[in-house]
Scaffold this motif. Sequence first.
Motif, PDB file in Angstrom:
ATOM      1  N   ALA A  27      44.758  50.723 -16.624  1.00 46.30           N
ATOM      2  CA  ALA A  27      43.480  50.433 -15.969  1.00 46.30           C
ATOM      3  C   ALA A  27      43.168  51.463 -14.890  1.00 46.30           C
ATOM      4  CB  ALA A  27      43.507  49.033 -15.356  1.00 46.30           C
ATOM      5  N   LYS A  28      44.189  52.148 -14.432  1.00 52.12           N
ATOM      6  CA  LYS A  28      43.980  53.150 -13.386  1.00 52.12           C
ATOM      7  C   LYS A  28      44.333  54.558 -13.870  1.00 52.12           C
ATOM      8  CE  LYS A  28      43.545  50.696  -9.182  1.00 52.12           C
ATOM      9  NZ  LYS A  28      42.160  50.333  -9.491  1.00 52.12           N
ATOM     10  N   SER A  29      44.064  54.790 -15.153  1.00 53.27           N
ATOM     11  CA  SER A  29      44.322  56.111 -15.719  1.00 53.27           C
ATOM     12  C   SER A  29      43.278  57.106 -15.242  1.00 53.27           C
ATOM     13  CB  SER A  29      44.272  56.052 -17.243  1.00 53.27           C
ATOM     14  OG  SER A  29      45.289  55.217 -17.709  1.00 53.27           O
ATOM     15  N   VAL A  30      43.685  58.351 -15.168  1.00 54.12           N
ATOM     16  CA  VAL A  30      42.793  59.422 -14.733  1.00 54.12           C
ATOM     17  C   VAL A  30      42.229  60.139 -15.962  1.00 54.12           C
ATOM     18  CG1 VAL A  30      42.760  61.654 -13.544  1.00 54.12           C
ATOM     19  CG2 VAL A  30      44.034  59.731 -12.561  1.00 54.12           C
ATOM     20  N   ASN A  39      33.932  57.381 -14.066  1.00 54.76           N
ATOM     21  CA  ASN A  39      33.589  56.202 -13.247  1.00 54.76           C
ATOM     22  C   ASN A  39      33.858  56.361 -11.755  1.00 54.76           C
ATOM     23  OD1 ASN A  39      33.322  55.033 -15.835  1.00 54.76           O
ATOM     24  ND2 ASN A  39      35.463  54.350 -15.762  1.00 54.76           N
ATOM     25  N   SER A  40      33.730  57.562 -11.252  1.00 47.99           N
ATOM     26  CA  SER A  40      34.092  57.758  -9.845  1.00 47.99           C
ATOM     27  C   SER A  40      33.567  59.126  -9.434  1.00 47.99           C
ATOM     28  CB  SER A  40      35.620  57.714  -9.711  1.00 47.99           C
ATOM     29  OG  SER A  40      36.046  58.366  -8.545  1.00 47.99           O
ATOM     30  N   ALA A  51      43.576  56.599 -10.748  1.00 47.67           N
ATOM     31  CA  ALA A  51      42.139  56.828 -10.728  1.00 47.67           C
ATOM     32  C   ALA A  51      41.506  56.505  -9.375  1.00 47.67           C
ATOM     33  CB  ALA A  51      41.479  55.984 -11.821  1.00 47.67           C
ATOM     34  N   GLY A  52      40.410  57.187  -9.104  1.00 51.83           N
ATOM     35  CA  GLY A  52      39.588  56.887  -7.935  1.00 51.83           C
ATOM     36  C   GLY A  52      40.110  57.517  -6.656  1.00 51.83           C
ATOM     37  N   LYS A  53      39.317  57.352  -5.588  1.00 51.07           N
ATOM     38  CA  LYS A  53      39.681  57.959  -4.303  1.00 51.07           C
ATOM     39  C   LYS A  53      41.011  57.433  -3.787  1.00 51.07           C
ATOM     40  CE  LYS A  53      36.078  60.450  -2.451  1.00 51.07           C
ATOM     41  NZ  LYS A  53      34.813  60.219  -3.177  1.00 51.07           N
ATOM     42  N   GLU A  54      41.249  56.125  -3.961  1.00 54.65           N
ATOM     43  CA  GLU A  54      42.485  55.501  -3.449  1.00 54.65           C
ATOM     44  C   GLU A  54      43.706  55.978  -4.215  1.00 54.65           C
ATOM     45  OE1 GLU A  54      40.869  53.334  -6.015  1.00 54.65           O
ATOM     46  OE2 GLU A  54      39.200  54.083  -4.815  1.00 54.65           O
TER      47      GLU A  54
END
Length: 346
Positions: free
Chosen positions: A4-7, A104-105, A226-229
């Motif tokens: 779910a947090k793949s780049v 998505n980011s 994934a994402g800024k975090e």
Amino acid sequence: KRGAKSVGPNMTSCHPSYGRKDLLVDCCPPGFQFPLPFVDFQFPDPQSPLRIHRPAHAVDVDYIAKYDKALSIMKSLPHHDPRSFSRQANLHCLFCTGAYDQQNSNAPLSIHRTWLFFPWHRMMIYFHERILGSLIGDETFALPYWAWDIPQGMVIPDMYTNNSSSFYHTMRDVSHLPPQTADLNYVWDTKLIPEDQIDINLAFMYNQMVSGARKTELFRGCTYKAGKEGYCNGPGTIELAPHNALHTWIGSSLNPGREDMGKFYSAAKDRIFYAHHANIDRLWEVWREAHKQQLDIKDPDWLDSFFYFYDENLRLVRVKVGDVVDTIKLGYSYEQVHRPWLNMRP
Ligand code: C2O
């Protein structure tokens, strides 16, 4: 379980990026439009012969002639052809200087100094090698590897320093041409005699591959999600040095960022880049074997992180990290060399 947090990149987001602090570069593909049709990665035919990578210092003239021929065809392709050398080199600029945002980011995507370092470069040279082979109709073609971890490979291999070759690359530090011995942990020039430099290099290899790399994260770099975090900045042992160190050591001291090899945006313009990364790729295998694959990453966020590359048939391919963890499935392997650093426990 899926990551779910793949780049992965947002392919519509390509924009100029900083090649150096003071230099904006535009490496985006020309005539850019997306969504382009793409296919999901498929393994090559398991019946086809393995591509065997050999050390660059040991290849023969016939091999060099074959590689030169493939490269001259690749260099003659126009920039709008994604198989062209200029486009191949730009791949490194695109994914290593933050030219794409993530899916998505609006967080930038940059694969270095993270756990994407090994798999992304494997993908890059995998497609590069297959394109070269297809240009000369040779499906066994394999890039050479620059075996800088063993004494015979600690000077730049001859095939990269032949100044009568039409591919002779001038953007290099001339004081590091043969017979200069490479410093695998290069920061500045020392005055060591070759024998001492070689011993220091071997002990350093032991540290980067064995004593300093007993945990997965130490070797492969930090967990990047994934994402800024999800951002992280923690290179693995080999990425930091010899990898980064040799990029700097090769690049020209006359250029502000020691281009070409000294900076991400320009590094892949020098053909030695591909042999450098073939060796990195080989050392990933050596490390995995040393740990009997017990330390392999199982996190689905890593396995499902993905990129896009053009293949030898001009298809855009979506390839996941999980697709590239097994070199035999990818159709290649490395010719073994004796590794004296394995016994170099200080
Ligand atoms: Cu992406 Cu050798 O660097």
